[in-house]
Design a protein around this motif. Structure first.
Motif, mmCIF file in Angstrom:
data_model
loop_
_atom_site.group_PDB
_atom_site.id
_atom_site.type_symbol
_atom_site.label_atom_id
_atom_site.label_comp_id
_atom_site.label_asym_id
_atom_site.label_seq_id
_atom_site.Cartn_x
_atom_site.Cartn_y
_atom_site.Cartn_z
ATOM 1 N N VAL A 37 -3.641 -20.759 106.568
ATOM 2 C CA VAL A 37 -4.753 -20.291 105.751
ATOM 3 C C VAL A 37 -5.161 -18.920 106.260
ATOM 4 O O VAL A 37 -5.277 -18.695 107.472
ATOM 5 C CB VAL A 37 -5.937 -21.280 105.844
ATOM 6 C CG1 VAL A 37 -7.128 -20.772 105.069
ATOM 7 C CG2 VAL A 37 -5.515 -22.648 105.366
ATOM 8 N N ALA A 38 -5.373 -17.990 105.335
ATOM 9 C CA ALA A 38 -5.767 -16.637 105.726
ATOM 10 C C ALA A 38 -7.159 -16.677 106.344
ATOM 11 O O ALA A 38 -8.070 -17.326 105.829
ATOM 12 C CB ALA A 38 -5.768 -15.718 104.511
ATOM 13 N N THR A 39 -7.320 -16.002 107.445
ATOM 14 C CA THR A 39 -8.632 -15.947 108.093
ATOM 15 C C THR A 39 -9.357 -14.697 107.627
ATOM 16 O O THR A 39 -8.746 -13.668 107.369
ATOM 17 C CB THR A 39 -8.493 -15.910 109.621
ATOM 18 O OG1 THR A 39 -7.706 -14.768 109.975
ATOM 19 C CG2 THR A 39 -7.847 -17.174 110.146
ATOM 20 N N VAL A 40 -10.640 -14.819 107.532
ATOM 21 C CA VAL A 40 -11.473 -13.711 107.101
ATOM 22 C C VAL A 40 -11.984 -13.002 108.343
ATOM 23 O O VAL A 40 -12.561 -13.622 109.233
ATOM 24 C CB VAL A 40 -12.653 -14.222 106.248
ATOM 25 C CG1 VAL A 40 -13.558 -13.079 105.846
ATOM 26 C CG2 VAL A 40 -12.142 -14.965 105.039
ATOM 27 N N THR A 41 -11.748 -11.712 108.404
ATOM 28 C CA THR A 41 -12.245 -10.943 109.533
ATOM 29 C C THR A 41 -13.533 -10.248 109.119
ATOM 30 O O THR A 41 -13.636 -9.743 107.999
ATOM 31 C CB THR A 41 -11.222 -9.888 109.992
ATOM 32 O OG1 THR A 41 -10.898 -9.045 108.883
ATOM 33 C CG2 THR A 41 -9.962 -10.553 110.505
ATOM 34 N N PRO A 42 -14.528 -10.230 109.983
ATOM 35 C CA PRO A 42 -15.784 -9.590 109.632
ATOM 36 C C PRO A 42 -15.608 -8.080 109.494
ATOM 37 O O PRO A 42 -14.783 -7.465 110.179
ATOM 38 C CB PRO A 42 -16.714 -9.936 110.797
ATOM 39 C CG PRO A 42 -15.820 -10.282 111.920
ATOM 40 C CD PRO A 42 -14.545 -10.797 111.315
#
Length: 145
Positions: A37-42
């Motif tokens: 799953v693609a992780t969201v970077t701040p």
């Protein structure tokens, strides 16, 4: 008439989408595809170049008014929604009725609400110094009392 058609079309689209999602959900759950799953970077922002004094001085009157309104509400009578006195009355009523779970919940809220008064009072005092500083810098008028 047009807004009704748009609303009906939107409702139909949502229903169709929900139906498709309901049927697609179990099929996707049954597959054992091990794709990560693609992780969201701040989002990173550059470091601040100053302390924001100009903006603080600009917002000072509104900030002072918001703090004063909050203190007025907290220190209000038991007929004032949001007051410490009103919440104390509710805690007493829950205790008298034997509602221990409600009593515990409301008592914790009361403890927090009572802690707001000294915090807001300290902020109000700090804003007086800020107002004086802003006035001396020509960034606003000293409106704190």
């Amino acid at each position: 008439m047009r807004s009704y058609r748009k609303a009906a079309a939107a409702a139909g689209a949502l229903a169709l989408g929900g139906t498709l999602f309901a049927f697609a959900g179990p099929a996707q759950a049954a597959t054992t595809n091990a794709t990560p799953v693609a992780t969201v970077t701040p989002k990173t922002l550059p470091a601040p170049k100053g302390d924001g004094a100009k903006d603080i001085c600009k917002r000072l009157p509104k900030t002072e008014q918001r703090i004063q309104n909050a203190l007025n509400r907290l220190n209000g009578p038991n007929t004032e929604v949001g007051s410490v006195a009103r919440l104390e009355q509710r805690v007493d009523n829950a205790k008298a009725a034997g509602h221990t779970a409600v009593y515990s919940y409301l008592n914790d809220r009361l403890t927090y609400r009572k802690s707001l008064v000294p915090t807001l009072t300290q902020r109000q005092n700090d804003l007086k110094d800020v107002a004086t500083w802003c006035s001396s810098q020509g960034l606003g008028t000293a409106t704190a009392q």
